[in-house]
Design an enzyme around this catalytic site. Structure first.
Site, PDB file in Angstrom:
ATOM      1  N   THR A 122       0.736  -1.157  -0.012  1.00 53.85           N
ATOM      2  CA  THR A 122      -0.020   0.118  -0.028  1.00 53.85           C
ATOM      3  C   THR A 122       0.958   1.308  -0.204  1.00 53.85           C
ATOM      4  O   THR A 122       0.688   2.279  -0.646  1.00 53.85           O
ATOM      5  CB  THR A 122      -0.881  -0.025   1.328  1.00 53.85           C
ATOM      6  OG1 THR A 122      -1.748  -1.046   1.123  1.00 53.85           O
ATOM      7  CG2 THR A 122      -1.717   1.252   1.327  1.00 53.85           C
ATOM      8  N   TYR A 175      -8.248   1.122  -4.051  1.00 53.89           N
ATOM      9  CA  TYR A 175      -7.065   1.395  -4.795  1.00 53.89           C
ATOM     10  C   TYR A 175      -6.135   0.098  -4.838  1.00 53.89           C
ATOM     11  O   TYR A 175      -6.622  -1.161  -4.535  1.00 53.89           O
ATOM     12  CB  TYR A 175      -6.119   1.926  -3.580  1.00 53.89           C
ATOM     13  CG  TYR A 175      -5.675   1.145  -2.298  1.00 53.89           C
ATOM     14  CD1 TYR A 175      -6.457   1.063  -1.301  1.00 53.89           C
ATOM     15  CD2 TYR A 175      -4.436   0.645  -2.354  1.00 53.89           C
ATOM     16  CE1 TYR A 175      -5.974   0.157  -0.121  1.00 53.89           C
ATOM     17  CE2 TYR A 175      -3.977  -0.349  -1.133  1.00 53.89           C
ATOM     18  CZ  TYR A 175      -4.678  -0.247  -0.251  1.00 53.89           C
ATOM     19  OH  TYR A 175      -4.490  -1.071   0.783  1.00 53.89           O
ATOM     20  N   THR A 182       1.851  -4.306   4.414  1.00 54.08           N
ATOM     21  CA  THR A 182       1.898  -4.390   5.689  1.00 54.08           C
ATOM     22  C   THR A 182       1.073  -5.845   6.051  1.00 54.08           C
ATOM     23  O   THR A 182       1.202  -6.361   7.061  1.00 54.08           O
ATOM     24  CB  THR A 182       0.883  -3.465   6.430  1.00 54.08           C
ATOM     25  OG1 THR A 182      -0.515  -3.806   5.780  1.00 54.08           O
ATOM     26  CG2 THR A 182       1.584  -1.850   6.123  1.00 54.08           C
ATOM     27  N   ASP A 183       0.523  -6.612   4.982  1.00 52.47           N
ATOM     28  CA  ASP A 183      -0.265  -7.715   5.334  1.00 52.47           C
ATOM     29  C   ASP A 183       0.853  -8.880   5.835  1.00 52.47           C
ATOM     30  O   ASP A 183       0.387  -9.534   6.608  1.00 52.47           O
ATOM     31  CB  ASP A 183      -0.919  -8.371   4.328  1.00 52.47           C
ATOM     32  CG  ASP A 183      -2.241  -7.410   3.846  1.00 52.47           C
ATOM     33  OD1 ASP A 183      -2.483  -6.322   4.595  1.00 52.47           O
ATOM     34  OD2 ASP A 183      -2.971  -7.551   2.807  1.00 52.47           O
ATOM     35  N   LYS A 207       0.821  -7.569  12.711  1.00 51.67           N
ATOM     36  CA  LYS A 207      -0.370  -6.573  12.284  1.00 51.67           C
ATOM     37  C   LYS A 207      -1.472  -6.723  13.323  1.00 51.67           C
ATOM     38  O   LYS A 207      -1.883  -7.809  13.346  1.00 51.67           O
ATOM     39  CB  LYS A 207      -0.529  -6.707  10.808  1.00 51.67           C
ATOM     40  CG  LYS A 207      -1.466  -5.825  10.187  1.00 51.67           C
ATOM     41  CD  LYS A 207      -1.762  -5.679   8.803  1.00 51.67           C
ATOM     42  CE  LYS A 207      -2.693  -4.654   8.210  1.00 51.67           C
ATOM     43  NZ  LYS A 207      -2.725  -4.627   6.773  1.00 51.67           N
ATOM     44  N   GLU A 246       0.039 -27.772  29.632  1.00 52.36           N
ATOM     45  CA  GLU A 246      -1.595 -28.535  29.460  1.00 52.36           C
ATOM     46  C   GLU A 246      -1.502 -29.557  28.515  1.00 52.36           C
ATOM     47  O   GLU A 246      -2.352 -30.484  28.719  1.00 52.36           O
ATOM     48  CB  GLU A 246      -2.608 -27.221  28.832  1.00 52.36           C
ATOM     49  CG  GLU A 246      -2.897 -26.292  29.876  1.00 52.36           C
ATOM     50  CD  GLU A 246      -4.052 -25.436  29.333  1.00 52.36           C
ATOM     51  OE1 GLU A 246      -5.349 -26.012  29.254  1.00 52.36           O
ATOM     52  OE2 GLU A 246      -3.834 -24.250  29.160  1.00 52.36           O
TER      53      GLU A 246
HETATM   54  C1  SIN Z   1      -0.916  -2.587   2.956  1.00 55.94           C
HETATM   55  O1  SIN Z   1       0.179  -2.889   2.499  1.00 55.94           O
HETATM   56  O2  SIN Z   1      -1.207  -2.408   3.907  1.00 55.94           O
HETATM   57  C2  SIN Z   1      -1.858  -3.883   2.551  1.00 55.94           C
HETATM   58  C3  SIN Z   1      -1.675  -4.580   1.368  1.00 55.94           C
HETATM   59  C4  SIN Z   1      -0.079  -5.224   1.272  1.00 55.94           C
HETATM   60  O3  SIN Z   1      -0.085  -5.939   2.301  1.00 55.94           O
HETATM   61  O4  SIN Z   1       0.424  -5.174   0.107  1.00 55.94           O
END
Ligand code: SIN
Length: 362
Positions: free
Chosen positions: A47, A59, A125-126, A198, A319
Site C-alpha cells: 500500500t 486502490y 503490511t499484510d 499486524k 496443558e
Molecule cells: C498494505 O500494504 O497495507 C496492504 C496490502 C499489502 O500488504 O500489500
C-alpha cells in the site's frame, strides 16, 4: 566556510542525532558524499506504493516505483545518501519464498559492502511481519535493516507512507540501531521483527508488539530506544539460505471449537514436512485434531503448537504433553512466525528435540 561544511552544519542543526562526525572510524570508512550514511532501499510494493482508483476508497497496492515514494520525502536526502532498487512490486498477500530468498541474498550482499551502512525494505503490511522475521533469521550483519509500510495508499489524503519512510531512514541512519536484529518502523514506533504483528486491518496504528512492546519511538527526526532485545544480541549465526532455491513445505491449521481433522490429514497427504497449529488458548487442540497431529508426528512430520491468541507464550508440556506426542512448543511466536522458523529449521533437521532448541533460542 565551504559549501560542504555549511551543509554539514545545517544538517547537524536540524537533526543533531544524525550528524555523524568524521572521527567516527566506521563512518569514515563508509561515508559517502557529505559524510552521511549510505542507505540502500529495496522496494517490494504494498500500500505504501499504492494508487487510488477513482474518487472512492478502492486502490491497487504495488503501483508506484520506489523513486516516486522517495520523491515524496525529499528531506531524507539531508539524512543519508540513498540508493534504491525495485525487487518486486506486489501486494504483500502475494509475497512468496522466491522473493524472501532473493531479499535475503541481496541484503546480505549489500551489508557485506563497506560503503553500505544499512538497508530499508518497503513492503505491504499484510505479510510484513513474516518477511521481517525471515530476514531477522537469515541476515548475517549487525548493520540496521528496517522494514516499512503504510496503511493508506500513496495518493490518499493523509497518506502515512512518506512519514513512515522518513522514520525508517531516521532509524537506519542512527548508530543506535546497530545489532538490534531486523526492525519494523510503523507510525512512529520501532519494533523488533520477532514480536511485531499486524493488529488492525485499517488503522494507521496497525502494528503492535503484543508480548514485549516497541523497542523505541521516532520523534522529530530522532529515534529513541527504550530497551534492547536479548534475542537480537545473542543469536550467534543466521540461517544460511544462500544455496537454497526453495523452502520446506509447512502449513498452518487454525483451531476452533469442534475443529475437523481434515486440514491436518490433507497436509500430510500432500507431503508437507511441517505443520504449525494455531491452537486455542495455550495452544490446545480439539481431540480429533490432537489425534491427527499425533499421527502426523509419528509419520515424521514436524508439528509445532502455537496459538491463535494474540499474546502470551505457548508453553511446552504444561496443558499438553508435547514430549509424549513429539510436538514442539512455539513459545511467544505467533503461528505465521512459527511457520517461518519451522521452514528454516527444517533446512537443518527434522528432529523435534533439535527444532525445539531453535524455538527456545530464536
Ligand atoms: C498494505 O500494504 O497495507 C496492504 C496490502 C499489502 O500488504 O500489500
Amino acid at each position: 566556510m565551504s559549501y560542504l561544511d555549511k551543509l554539514k552544519k545545517a544538517v547537524s542543526n536540524f537533526f543533531p542525532a544524525h550528524a555523524r562526525e568524521n572521527k567516527d572510524a566506521e563512518q569514515t570508512e563508509s561515508a559517502g558524499p557529505h559524510g552521511l550514511p549510505n542507505i540502500h532501499v529495496l522496494a517490494t510494493g504494498g500500500t505504501i506504493a499504492g494508487r487510488q482508483m477513482g474518487a472512492g476508497p478502492r486502490y491497487q497496492a504495488g503501483e508506484l516505483g520506489i523513486e516516486a515514494l522517495l520523491g515524496a520525502v525529499p528531506t531524507v536526502r539531508a539524512l543519508a545518501n540513498i540508493r534504491s532498487e525495485q525487487i518486486a512490486n506486489i501486494g504483500s498477500q502475494d509475497m512468496d519464498e522466491d522473493i524472501w530468498l532473493k531479499l535475503a541474498r541481496r541484503v546480505n550482499e549489500l551489508l557485506a559492502q563497506k560503503n553500505v551502512d544499512g538497508v530499508i525494505i518497503t513492503h505491504g503490511t499484510d505479510t510484513l511481519e513474516e518477511t521481517a522475521y525471515f530476514l531477522d533469521l537469515t541476515v548475517k550483519s549487525d548493520k540496521p535493516v528496517v522494514l516499512v509500510g503504510a496503511m493508506r495508499p500513496a495518493s490518499a489524503v493523509g497518506a502515512d507512507g512518506p512519514a513512515n519512510l522518513f522514520d525508517a531512514v531516521v532509524v537506519v541512519a542512527s548508530p543506535d540501531s546497530a545489532a538490534r536484529g531486523v526492525l519494523v518502523a510503523m507510525n512512529g514506533n520501532v519494533f523488533e521483527a520477532r514480536d511485531a504483528t499486524k493488529v488492525s486491518t485499517t488503522a494507521v496504528q496497525a502494528f503492535a508488539a503484543p508480548n514485549f512492546g516497541p523497542l523505541g519511538q521516532v520523534h522529530d527526526g530522532r529515534v529513541f530506544y527504550w530497551r534492547r532485545s536479548d534475542r537480537a544480541s545473542s543469536r550467534p549465526l543466521a540461517f544460511d539460505v544462500s544455496g537454497l532455491d526453495n523452502l520446506p513445505l509447512v502449513g498452518i491449521v487454525y483451531g476452533h471449537a469442534n475443529a475437523p481433522e481434515l486440514p491436518v490429514k490433507t497436509l500430510v497427504e500432500a507431503h508437507y514436512r511441517g505443520i504449525v497449529s494455531a491452537g486455542v488458548g495455550n495452544g490446545n487442540l480439539y481431540h480429533k485434531v490432537l489425534g491427527a497431529l499425533a499421527d502426523a508426528a509419528n509419520q515424521g512430520v514436524a508439528v509445532v503448537r502455537s496459538s491463535r491468541v494474540a499474546a502470551g507464550p505457548t508453553m511446552r508440556d504444561v496443558e499438553l504433553d508435547d514430549t509424549r506426542y513429539g510436538f514442539v512448543a512455539a513459545g511467544a511466536l505467533n503461528p505465521q512466525k512459527a511457520r517461518v522458523l519451522l521452514q528454516l529449521a527444517l533446512t537443518k533437521t527434522q528432529e523435534p528435540g533439535e527444532i525445539q532448541k531453535m524455538f527456545d533460542y530464536c
